[in-house]
Write an enzyme that holds these catalytic residues in place. Sequence first.
Site, mmCIF file in Angstrom:
data_model
loop_
_atom_site.group_PDB
_atom_site.id
_atom_site.type_symbol
_atom_site.label_atom_id
_atom_site.label_comp_id
_atom_site.label_asym_id
_atom_site.label_seq_id
_atom_site.Cartn_x
_atom_site.Cartn_y
_atom_site.Cartn_z
ATOM 1 N N ARG A 71 76.960 51.292 38.187
ATOM 2 C CA ARG A 71 78.154 50.493 38.505
ATOM 3 C C ARG A 71 78.559 49.597 37.338
ATOM 4 N NH1 ARG A 71 77.960 48.695 44.646
ATOM 5 N NH2 ARG A 71 77.419 50.662 45.622
ATOM 6 N N ASP A 175 87.192 38.916 52.439
ATOM 7 C CA ASP A 175 86.091 39.599 51.762
ATOM 8 C C ASP A 175 85.933 38.907 50.409
ATOM 9 O OD1 ASP A 175 84.693 42.613 52.260
ATOM 10 O OD2 ASP A 175 84.616 41.891 50.199
HETATM 11 C C1 LIG Z 1 79.107 47.297 53.870
HETATM 12 S S1 LIG Z 1 80.635 46.413 53.843
HETATM 13 C C2 LIG Z 1 80.878 46.149 55.572
HETATM 14 C C3 LIG Z 1 82.323 46.277 55.965
HETATM 15 C C4 LIG Z 1 82.608 46.082 57.456
HETATM 16 N N1 LIG Z 1 82.279 44.750 57.898
HETATM 17 C C5 LIG Z 1 81.887 47.106 58.283
HETATM 18 O O1 LIG Z 1 80.903 46.776 58.960
HETATM 19 O O2 LIG Z 1 82.292 48.280 58.267
HETATM 20 C C6 LIG Z 1 80.093 44.806 53.261
HETATM 21 C C7 LIG Z 1 81.241 43.943 52.755
HETATM 22 O O3 LIG Z 1 80.751 42.614 52.547
HETATM 23 C C8 LIG Z 1 81.381 42.087 51.405
HETATM 24 N N2 LIG Z 1 80.565 40.967 50.877
HETATM 25 C C9 LIG Z 1 79.405 41.032 50.183
HETATM 26 N N3 LIG Z 1 78.991 39.800 49.840
HETATM 27 C C10 LIG Z 1 79.900 38.933 50.356
HETATM 28 C C11 LIG Z 1 80.026 37.519 50.332
HETATM 29 N N4 LIG Z 1 79.136 36.743 49.699
HETATM 30 N N5 LIG Z 1 81.094 36.956 50.952
HETATM 31 C C12 LIG Z 1 82.023 37.747 51.586
HETATM 32 N N6 LIG Z 1 81.957 39.081 51.627
HETATM 33 C C13 LIG Z 1 80.907 39.673 51.019
HETATM 34 C C14 LIG Z 1 81.464 43.269 50.458
HETATM 35 O O4 LIG Z 1 82.448 43.082 49.470
HETATM 36 C C15 LIG Z 1 81.790 44.413 51.411
HETATM 37 O O5 LIG Z 1 83.148 44.677 51.492
#
Ligand SMILES: C[S@@+](CC[C@H](N)C(=O)[O-])C[C@H]1O[C@@H](n2cnc3c(N)ncnc32)[C@H](O)[C@@H]1O
Length: 308
Positions: A71, A175
């Site tokens: 990445r 996000d």
């Molecule tokens: C695996 S995805 C889950 C998406 C959705 N909630 C679902 O369950 O399908 C995790 C998301 O968390 C976000 N994320 C990671 N760290 C974060 C943070 N510190 N604050 C806010 N969002 C975060 C990532 O950018 C990503 O889009």
Amino acid sequence: MSPEPPKQPTLSERLASIRQASNAVLPTGAGEAAAREFVFRAADFERVRKLIYDKAGISLSLAKQDMVYSRLARRLRATGMKSFKQYLDQLEFSRGAAEWEEFVNALTTNLTSFFREPHHFPVLAQHLRAVAEKRKQINIWCCAASTGEEPYSIAITVAEAFPGGVPQVSVLCSDLDTHVLATAEKGVYTPDRVDKIPPDQLKRHFIRSLGPSGEVYGARPELRRMLSFRRINLLDPVWSARGPLDVIFCRNVMIYFDKPTQYKILARFAPMLQPDGLLFAGHSESFLHAADLFRSLGKTVYALAAKR
Ligand SMILES: C[S@@+](CC[C@H](N)C(=O)[O-])C[C@H]1O[C@@H](n2cnc3c(N)ncnc32)[C@H](O)[C@@H]1O
């Protein structure tokens, strides 16, 4: 005669071996080509782990070396850097906020889909109907919205829970990753993203059109009207999200945080929720360590603990 005890290394020998280990070039993963384009040392990986933990709360396990390499190698190419060390030095000491954003974006995992963990949506619908009996305005926060499939699934659930007319519902979609959030805000999906939505439901809530690269499905204005989009890092000391909230969707993001970080976030969610509010978590997330804040209702749905 008893055998001689093994000789203990001197302090300078120990320091030399630590230096050697952190300078070691990390081996490539099984599936990768033998030679890497950029030198990637154990010390670089450790530095990335610390930086992403401090910035986003994300705890990367040692098994994530190949993921980090592939990445961030893209960021090295994009910024013209010759090594991971050079990239990380630039990031920390001279590049501005823009590259920090790209660094964080590169390391987040954004996997999502429409109606993921489908058992949550009937629970949501039932809860919303009960809330609508008591309050005119319903507020939902979807705090790891990724590319938007989750908040649009929430909006579809709202639309279908109230066939006679939708009450005032606002869904804040946030996000940390600005790229995915921009996709969410567009609300336009390729056929492979929507193929699990039954055709009649798809027709009701999306408009099919032909884009430059083929067929696409755009969310109808009735759904879009409910949603607003904002970048929020759950680790930031101040959030622009405000209570009182009827529902928090926080699914499949806590899994990237360690337990103390999860607890701190849960302790901030609790006072934002209405007394009868619900918190939806991801399938492998358990908040038993925060039993003083939240109690499980089963199916990874949580309500506020009785005595807080
Ligand atoms: C695996 S995805 C889950 C998406 C959705 N909630 C679902 O369950 O399908 C995790 C998301 O968390 C976000 N994320 C990671 N760290 C974060 C943070 N510190 N604050 C806010 N969002 C975060 C990532 O950018 C990503 O889009």
